[in-house]
Design a protein around this motif. Sequence first.
Motif, PDB file in Angstrom:
ATOM      1  N   LEU A 103      24.905 -60.455  -2.312  1.00 28.12           N
ATOM      2  CA  LEU A 103      26.407 -60.353  -1.768  1.00 28.12           C
ATOM      3  C   LEU A 103      27.521 -60.914  -2.699  1.00 28.12           C
ATOM      4  O   LEU A 103      28.729 -60.902  -2.390  1.00 28.12           O
ATOM      5  N   SER A 104      27.037 -61.344  -3.754  1.00 29.40           N
ATOM      6  CA  SER A 104      28.110 -61.926  -5.017  1.00 29.40           C
ATOM      7  C   SER A 104      28.821 -60.620  -5.283  1.00 29.40           C
ATOM      8  O   SER A 104      28.491 -59.629  -5.391  1.00 29.40           O
ATOM      9  N   TYR A 105      30.100 -60.946  -5.749  1.00 27.25           N
ATOM     10  CA  TYR A 105      31.024 -59.731  -6.146  1.00 27.25           C
ATOM     11  C   TYR A 105      30.655 -59.136  -7.305  1.00 27.25           C
ATOM     12  O   TYR A 105      30.477 -57.851  -7.451  1.00 27.25           O
ATOM     13  N   ALA A 106      29.907 -59.865  -8.204  1.00 28.08           N
ATOM     14  CA  ALA A 106      29.408 -59.088  -9.513  1.00 28.08           C
ATOM     15  C   ALA A 106      28.231 -58.082  -9.204  1.00 28.08           C
ATOM     16  O   ALA A 106      28.253 -57.211  -9.846  1.00 28.08           O
ATOM     17  N   PHE A 107      27.521 -58.806  -8.211  1.00 30.94           N
ATOM     18  CA  PHE A 107      26.344 -57.679  -7.800  1.00 30.94           C
ATOM     19  C   PHE A 107      26.819 -56.479  -7.059  1.00 30.94           C
ATOM     20  O   PHE A 107      26.391 -55.285  -7.422  1.00 30.94           O
ATOM     21  N   VAL A 108      28.024 -56.489  -6.460  1.00 32.62           N
ATOM     22  CA  VAL A 108      28.406 -55.485  -5.603  1.00 32.62           C
ATOM     23  C   VAL A 108      29.197 -54.417  -6.517  1.00 32.62           C
ATOM     24  O   VAL A 108      28.934 -53.371  -6.364  1.00 32.62           O
ATOM     25  N   VAL A 109      29.966 -54.992  -7.743  1.00 31.03           N
ATOM     26  CA  VAL A 109      30.071 -54.247  -8.705  1.00 31.03           C
ATOM     27  C   VAL A 109      29.193 -53.382  -9.610  1.00 31.03           C
ATOM     28  O   VAL A 109      29.137 -52.402  -9.822  1.00 31.03           O
ATOM     29  N   LEU A 110      27.978 -54.168  -9.520  1.00 32.44           N
ATOM     30  CA  LEU A 110      26.952 -53.174 -10.249  1.00 32.44           C
ATOM     31  C   LEU A 110      26.233 -52.337  -9.563  1.00 32.44           C
ATOM     32  O   LEU A 110      25.981 -51.076  -9.911  1.00 32.44           O
ATOM     33  N   LEU A 111      26.375 -52.435  -8.164  1.00 30.40           N
ATOM     34  CA  LEU A 111      26.029 -51.200  -7.257  1.00 30.40           C
ATOM     35  C   LEU A 111      26.672 -50.011  -7.327  1.00 30.40           C
ATOM     36  O   LEU A 111      26.252 -48.944  -7.147  1.00 30.40           O
ATOM     37  N   GLN A 112      28.179 -50.126  -7.962  1.00 30.54           N
ATOM     38  CA  GLN A 112      28.577 -48.979  -8.347  1.00 30.54           C
ATOM     39  C   GLN A 112      28.168 -47.989  -9.099  1.00 30.54           C
ATOM     40  O   GLN A 112      28.360 -46.765  -9.318  1.00 30.54           O
ATOM     41  N   ARG A 113      27.050 -48.586 -10.137  1.00 29.85           N
ATOM     42  CA  ARG A 113      26.507 -47.539 -10.914  1.00 29.85           C
ATOM     43  C   ARG A 113      25.689 -46.659 -10.317  1.00 29.85           C
ATOM     44  O   ARG A 113      25.281 -45.718 -10.921  1.00 29.85           O
ATOM     45  N   LEU A 114      25.071 -46.831  -8.947  1.00 28.58           N
ATOM     46  CA  LEU A 114      24.223 -46.283  -8.640  1.00 28.58           C
ATOM     47  C   LEU A 114      24.916 -44.899  -7.822  1.00 28.58           C
ATOM     48  O   LEU A 114      25.935 -44.856  -7.362  1.00 28.58           O
ATOM     49  N   SER A 115      24.010 -43.910  -7.506  1.00 27.93           N
ATOM     50  CA  SER A 115      24.281 -42.598  -6.613  1.00 27.93           C
ATOM     51  C   SER A 115      24.576 -43.287  -5.034  1.00 27.93           C
ATOM     52  O   SER A 115      23.851 -44.300  -4.778  1.00 27.93           O
TER      53      SER A 115
END
Length: 294
Positions: A103-115
Amino acid sequence: MTEERLVADTRPMLLRLAYRILGSYADAEDVVQDTYLEISGRDLSDIRQPKAYLTKAVANRCLNLLKSARKTRESYIGPWLPEPAPALPSNDPEALAEKRETLSYAFVVLLQRLSPEERVAFVLREALGYAYRDIAAMLGKSETACRQTISRARRKLPPPPAGGDAAREAAGEDAAAAERFARQFLAACETGDFRGFVTSLSADARLVTDAGGKVRAATRVIYGSERIEALFRGIAPKGFFDGEASLIRQGGQIGVRLGRGSAAVWAAFFELEPNRRVIQTMYMVLNPEKLTRV
């Protein structure tokens, strides 16, 4: 189970699920609300597993929304960052079983790499712990296909920490380091002296700003600690840091918020290098449409 009780029991979990996938708390609320409207007034006795039914419905709505939003994202002015959501509900018993670092902000940003499909499957598996067969049933795919999708997603993201006590200890160290850097940045904002904070940036650190064309901001990523420091020194005399700076929390991660009056002007979060000694990426959200809940 009554409809009211079902909503009370599942809404926080569904909001966290939808936010992780979409990166927008406003969209997450809409998706969850639309899902509840779909079952409103229905006889719930014909739904064997209400939680699984709603999870599937929300996951598929998120998937459809991500696919339809592709063109909007492509025409977005400058980098696109998720909407900060520090008020994300996380105090219900089910939240304790979820991986809080997801739920951390940095992790939600990383998820944007995924389809879109990778993101939905990965969140269901890694954040909520669903079995592959259950994810396959939710997404209408074979279990083998789901395993392959999640495997591709893992290769695009940093490896997660080991499970058990080691994972909890690592998460605690990550949170402590992020808070230390956030406090350094907070002090720099208040004094206007960024020399100490810049030493916390890696030499090749990145600054990513999201203004969406709504306010003035860099429309490209700034690379390098020296260029980031020069930018901060240049915008400080223009009042960029004037206001009330304070710490905010999202998913166990600490960031910094600058407000003027009752409105948030920007919010900043940090992604650390694996050694936790320096900041790898700094994210700053300036788009006022994304700051209404900060």
